[in-house]
Write an enzyme that holds these catalytic residues in place. Sequence first.
Site, mmCIF file in Angstrom:
data_model
loop_
_atom_site.group_PDB
_atom_site.id
_atom_site.type_symbol
_atom_site.label_atom_id
_atom_site.label_comp_id
_atom_site.label_asym_id
_atom_site.label_seq_id
_atom_site.Cartn_x
_atom_site.Cartn_y
_atom_site.Cartn_z
ATOM 1 N N GLU A 1 -3.010 3.267 2.048
ATOM 2 C CA GLU A 1 -2.561 3.864 0.795
ATOM 3 C C GLU A 1 -2.775 5.374 0.804
ATOM 4 O OE1 GLU A 1 -3.760 4.000 -3.886
ATOM 5 O OE2 GLU A 1 -4.159 2.112 -2.832
ATOM 6 N N THR B 1 -5.984 3.746 -5.432
ATOM 7 C CA THR B 1 -6.031 2.849 -6.593
ATOM 8 C C THR B 1 -7.116 1.783 -6.519
ATOM 9 O OG1 THR B 1 -4.430 1.307 -5.629
ATOM 10 C CG2 THR B 1 -3.544 3.115 -6.957
ATOM 11 N N HIS C 1 0.803 -1.221 0.000
ATOM 12 C CA HIS C 1 0.000 0.000 0.000
ATOM 13 C C HIS C 1 0.837 1.273 0.000
ATOM 14 C CE1 HIS C 1 -2.320 -3.244 2.034
ATOM 15 N NE2 HIS C 1 -3.163 -2.910 1.089
ATOM 16 N N CYS D 1 3.324 -1.319 -4.306
ATOM 17 C CA CYS D 1 2.886 -1.607 -5.670
ATOM 18 C C CYS D 1 3.338 -0.474 -6.591
ATOM 19 C CB CYS D 1 1.368 -1.726 -5.706
ATOM 20 S SG CYS D 1 0.715 -1.874 -7.385
ATOM 21 N N ASN E 1 -10.657 -3.027 -2.120
ATOM 22 C CA ASN E 1 -11.173 -3.472 -3.419
ATOM 23 C C ASN E 1 -12.152 -4.634 -3.270
ATOM 24 O OD1 ASN E 1 -9.766 -6.176 -4.586
ATOM 25 N ND2 ASN E 1 -8.339 -5.127 -3.228
ATOM 26 N N CYS F 1 -6.377 1.112 -10.187
ATOM 27 C CA CYS F 1 -5.627 -0.054 -10.625
ATOM 28 C C CYS F 1 -6.369 -0.839 -11.700
ATOM 29 C CB CYS F 1 -5.364 -0.909 -9.390
ATOM 30 S SG CYS F 1 -4.939 -2.610 -9.710
#
Length: 328
Positions: free
Chosen positions: A132, A170, A80, A102, A230, A200
């Site tokens: 994040e 993301t 994150h 990432c 997510n 993402c």
Amino acid sequence: MSATAARRVLLAAPRGYCAGVDRAVIAVEKALEQYGAPIYVRKEIVHNKYVVQTLEKQGAIFVDETEEVPEGNIVVFSAHGVAPSVHDEAKAGKLATIDATCPLVTKVHKEAVRFAEEDYDILLIGHEGHEEVIGTMGEAPERTHLVDGAEDVAKVKVRDESKVVWLSQTTLSVDETMATVGALKQRFPLLTSPPSDDICYATQNRQVIIKQIAAEADLVVVVGSKNSSNSVRLVEVSLEAGAKDAHLVDFADEIDEAWLEGVATVGVTSGASVPEILVKGVLAWLAERGFGDVEEVRSVEEHLQFSLPKELRRDLRAELDAAPGSPE
């Protein structure tokens, strides 16, 4: 999709691990193999209970803050991302670091730095408290304003309405994010957009296919942890796309048999931090209850891979031992 059949499962593809999660998990495994236990990990490497438990059994130690890592050890930063201040903390604590952020999150960090240097106010669309978001805001804290949904837009105050840019976490819902962007554009007509979409690719792909499945599903089972943004979004997207019911589970034994009452079609998917073994467990559980007809429904192929963190190509233990002031 085929015509509606009795007791069938529509299995989403793509599902599960994205390239960033795969890279981060392998980074911890390689660090343990290469440098030996313990390897410390700041926060959960990815938001999945099973993955964290599995790595703990292999010798990973998860901590909430960098200061919890004893001097002279190796710490991995999660997928994150972290704020620059966390890197400073690690340096002050004489820690060797492996940055498993990432690359798609790193891209957002770099955008924040660049726009801050160009004296923009940055409107970061994301959820308050998410790791994040904390990391991205840490790149330019004096220039960044968190916008947690369209309802936050009216509260935003900027210095110059002609120099405003939006960025995003993301792992958000694509539709929800675009609704927030629309509200921001109404408020700030000169709003600048990021050079490319921040959400993402894997998050988008998983939402696209579950929308298609949800329209035919009586029930959608999303495999993922409750702190996985997510994964939570996949439940919301399923319901918005027409699923009669949708639930998030970490493991098959969390499924309530009452959910299957009157159900002919079950949609199954998994968040981007979920290993396939957990999906197989859910499919086996469903098969035992008459849902053995599984049809995979695919939207796109995913081939993206990221190289492992560069720190795994060095001997960090030797570097720590050779550092001035290292413990005897």
